[in-house]
Design a protein around this motif. Structure first.
Motif, mmCIF file in Angstrom:
data_model
loop_
_atom_site.group_PDB
_atom_site.id
_atom_site.type_symbol
_atom_site.label_atom_id
_atom_site.label_comp_id
_atom_site.label_asym_id
_atom_site.label_seq_id
_atom_site.Cartn_x
_atom_site.Cartn_y
_atom_site.Cartn_z
ATOM 1 N N GLY A 71 76.146 11.314 -20.683
ATOM 2 C CA GLY A 71 76.144 9.874 -20.481
ATOM 3 C C GLY A 71 76.412 9.128 -21.764
ATOM 4 N N PRO A 72 76.204 7.876 -21.756
ATOM 5 C CA PRO A 72 75.454 7.123 -20.777
ATOM 6 C C PRO A 72 76.252 6.740 -19.533
ATOM 7 C CG PRO A 72 76.098 5.667 -22.550
ATOM 8 C CD PRO A 72 76.573 7.055 -22.904
ATOM 9 N N TYR A 73 77.553 6.941 -19.529
ATOM 10 C CA TYR A 73 78.353 6.480 -18.403
ATOM 11 C C TYR A 73 78.588 7.606 -17.409
ATOM 12 C CZ TYR A 73 79.410 3.363 -22.270
ATOM 13 O OH TYR A 73 79.304 2.547 -23.353
ATOM 14 N N GLU A 74 78.674 7.197 -16.151
ATOM 15 C CA GLU A 74 79.058 8.122 -15.085
ATOM 16 C C GLU A 74 80.558 7.966 -14.853
ATOM 17 O OE1 GLU A 74 76.970 10.252 -13.631
ATOM 18 O OE2 GLU A 74 75.226 9.489 -14.710
ATOM 19 N N ALA A 75 81.152 8.975 -14.244
ATOM 20 C CA ALA A 75 82.602 8.942 -14.001
ATOM 21 C C ALA A 75 82.995 7.743 -13.142
ATOM 22 C CB ALA A 75 83.058 10.242 -13.346
ATOM 23 N N TRP A 76 82.181 7.411 -12.143
ATOM 24 C CA TRP A 76 82.526 6.305 -11.246
ATOM 25 C C TRP A 76 82.589 4.974 -11.993
ATOM 26 C CZ3 TRP A 76 79.142 2.288 -10.657
ATOM 27 C CH2 TRP A 76 77.802 2.509 -10.982
ATOM 28 N N GLN A 77 81.814 4.828 -13.071
ATOM 29 C CA GLN A 77 81.853 3.594 -13.846
ATOM 30 C C GLN A 77 83.175 3.465 -14.605
ATOM 31 O OE1 GLN A 77 77.932 4.664 -15.630
ATOM 32 N NE2 GLN A 77 77.669 2.435 -15.627
ATOM 33 N N VAL A 78 83.614 4.550 -15.209
ATOM 34 C CA VAL A 78 84.872 4.532 -15.965
ATOM 35 C C VAL A 78 86.048 4.342 -15.015
ATOM 36 C CG1 VAL A 78 86.329 5.821 -17.554
ATOM 37 C CG2 VAL A 78 83.843 5.938 -17.774
ATOM 38 N N ILE A 79 86.008 5.010 -13.870
ATOM 39 C CA ILE A 79 87.068 4.847 -12.864
ATOM 40 C C ILE A 79 87.105 3.397 -12.376
ATOM 41 C CG2 ILE A 79 87.773 5.501 -10.527
ATOM 42 C CD1 ILE A 79 86.644 8.334 -11.215
ATOM 43 N N GLY A 80 85.942 2.801 -12.147
ATOM 44 C CA GLY A 80 85.888 1.400 -11.739
ATOM 45 C C GLY A 80 86.477 0.471 -12.784
ATOM 46 N N LEU A 81 86.184 0.746 -14.046
ATOM 47 C CA LEU A 81 86.749 -0.054 -15.136
ATOM 48 C C LEU A 81 88.277 0.020 -15.122
ATOM 49 C CD1 LEU A 81 86.485 -1.632 -17.889
ATOM 50 C CD2 LEU A 81 86.409 0.609 -18.961
ATOM 51 N N VAL A 82 88.800 1.227 -15.031
ATOM 52 C CA VAL A 82 90.256 1.421 -15.032
ATOM 53 C C VAL A 82 90.888 0.730 -13.824
ATOM 54 C CG1 VAL A 82 92.090 3.145 -14.835
ATOM 55 C CG2 VAL A 82 90.171 3.526 -16.396
ATOM 56 N N LEU A 83 90.305 0.890 -12.654
ATOM 57 C CA LEU A 83 90.863 0.273 -11.443
ATOM 58 C C LEU A 83 90.836 -1.251 -11.515
ATOM 59 C CD1 LEU A 83 89.498 2.618 -8.633
ATOM 60 C CD2 LEU A 83 91.828 2.514 -9.569
ATOM 61 N N CYS A 84 89.814 -1.805 -12.157
ATOM 62 C CA CYS A 84 89.748 -3.263 -12.304
ATOM 63 C C CYS A 84 90.733 -3.795 -13.341
ATOM 64 C CB CYS A 84 88.338 -3.700 -12.662
ATOM 65 S SG CYS A 84 87.210 -3.635 -11.266
ATOM 66 N N LEU A 85 91.179 -2.941 -14.258
ATOM 67 C CA LEU A 85 92.153 -3.377 -15.258
ATOM 68 C C LEU A 85 93.596 -3.224 -14.781
ATOM 69 C CD1 LEU A 85 90.516 -2.086 -18.549
ATOM 70 C CD2 LEU A 85 90.627 -4.440 -17.697
ATOM 71 N N LEU A 86 93.814 -2.497 -13.693
ATOM 72 C CA LEU A 86 95.178 -2.323 -13.185
ATOM 73 C C LEU A 86 95.809 -3.626 -12.679
ATOM 74 C CD1 LEU A 86 95.057 1.157 -11.435
ATOM 75 C CD2 LEU A 86 96.225 0.534 -13.549
ATOM 76 N N PRO A 87 95.119 -4.463 -11.899
ATOM 77 C CA PRO A 87 95.753 -5.722 -11.469
ATOM 78 C C PRO A 87 96.165 -6.647 -12.620
ATOM 79 C CG PRO A 87 93.902 -5.213 -10.052
ATOM 80 C CD PRO A 87 93.854 -4.235 -11.198
ATOM 81 N N PRO A 88 95.320 -6.864 -13.649
ATOM 82 C CA PRO A 88 95.796 -7.699 -14.761
ATOM 83 C C PRO A 88 96.972 -7.059 -15.506
ATOM 84 C CG PRO A 88 93.415 -7.404 -14.903
ATOM 85 C CD PRO A 88 93.893 -6.546 -13.793
ATOM 86 N N LEU A 89 96.969 -5.738 -15.613
ATOM 87 C CA LEU A 89 98.092 -5.047 -16.246
ATOM 88 C C LEU A 89 99.360 -5.265 -15.438
ATOM 89 C CD1 LEU A 89 99.293 -3.038 -18.312
ATOM 90 C CD2 LEU A 89 98.547 -1.212 -16.773
ATOM 91 N N TYR A 90 99.263 -5.119 -14.134
ATOM 92 C CA TYR A 90 100.414 -5.337 -13.262
ATOM 93 C C TYR A 90 100.897 -6.786 -13.356
ATOM 94 C CZ TYR A 90 103.343 -5.608 -9.152
ATOM 95 O OH TYR A 90 104.408 -5.808 -8.315
ATOM 96 N N TRP A 91 99.945 -7.714 -13.350
ATOM 97 C CA TRP A 91 100.302 -9.128 -13.453
ATOM 98 C C TRP A 91 101.110 -9.393 -14.724
ATOM 99 C CZ3 TRP A 91 98.955 -12.573 -17.303
ATOM 100 C CH2 TRP A 91 99.289 -13.906 -17.078
ATOM 101 N N ALA A 92 100.612 -8.900 -15.860
ATOM 102 C CA ALA A 92 101.286 -9.157 -17.136
ATOM 103 C C ALA A 92 102.640 -8.461 -17.202
ATOM 104 C CB ALA A 92 100.401 -8.699 -18.294
#
Length: 135
Positions: free
Chosen positions: A46-67
């Motif tokens: 830890g301190p992070y679980e895999a689902w937290q990192v995956i969630g972070l990456v998935l939430c950054l994909l729309p702004p990346l696509y937008w830009a």
């Protein structure tokens, strides 16, 4: 029809917005979890679980696509890694081992290359293709 590159002020605004969005996304997914898990054999994870990192990456994909789809590739390539690097530095700087900078550098380099490759791919796929003649 030729597209003009966005104005410098527009690029700077987008870079700043992407950096702030990345910082808040890190805080939402990873910033609250500071506890390491101790297993029965004494090892820690830890301190992070895999689902937290995956969630972070998935939430950054729309702004990346937008830009990237708006020809703001430099803003995405600078803003998202800058936000991730700053957040990692702030979050990990209390590490007593002193090795936190190795992790921060890995986040910086990895996010820079991944964001650049992803933004370039999105921008190239979104680019209008010229019409073929003779058909």
């Amino acid at each position: 029809m030729e597209q003009r590159p966005p104005a410098r002020a527009h690029q700077l605004t987008a870079t700043f917005a992407l950096t702030l969005l990345t910082l808040t996304t890190w805080a939402g997914w990873l910033g609250w979890d500071q506890r390491r898990d101790v297993h029965p054999d004494g090892s820690t994870t830890g301190p992070y679980e895999a689902w937290q990192v995956i969630g972070l990456v998935l939430c950054l994909l729309p702004p990346l696509y937008w830009a990237a789809s708006r020809n703001l590739v430099p803003s995405a390539v600078l803003g998202i890694p800058a936000g991730l690097t700053a957040a990692a530095y702030y979050d990990w700087s209390d590490d007593a081992s002193g090795l936190f900078m190795v992790g921060v550098l890995m986040v910086m380099v990895g996010s820079l290359f991944t964001t650049a490759a992803s933004a370039s791919l999105i921008a190239s796929l979104r680019r209008p293709r010229p019409a073929r003649e003779g058909r």
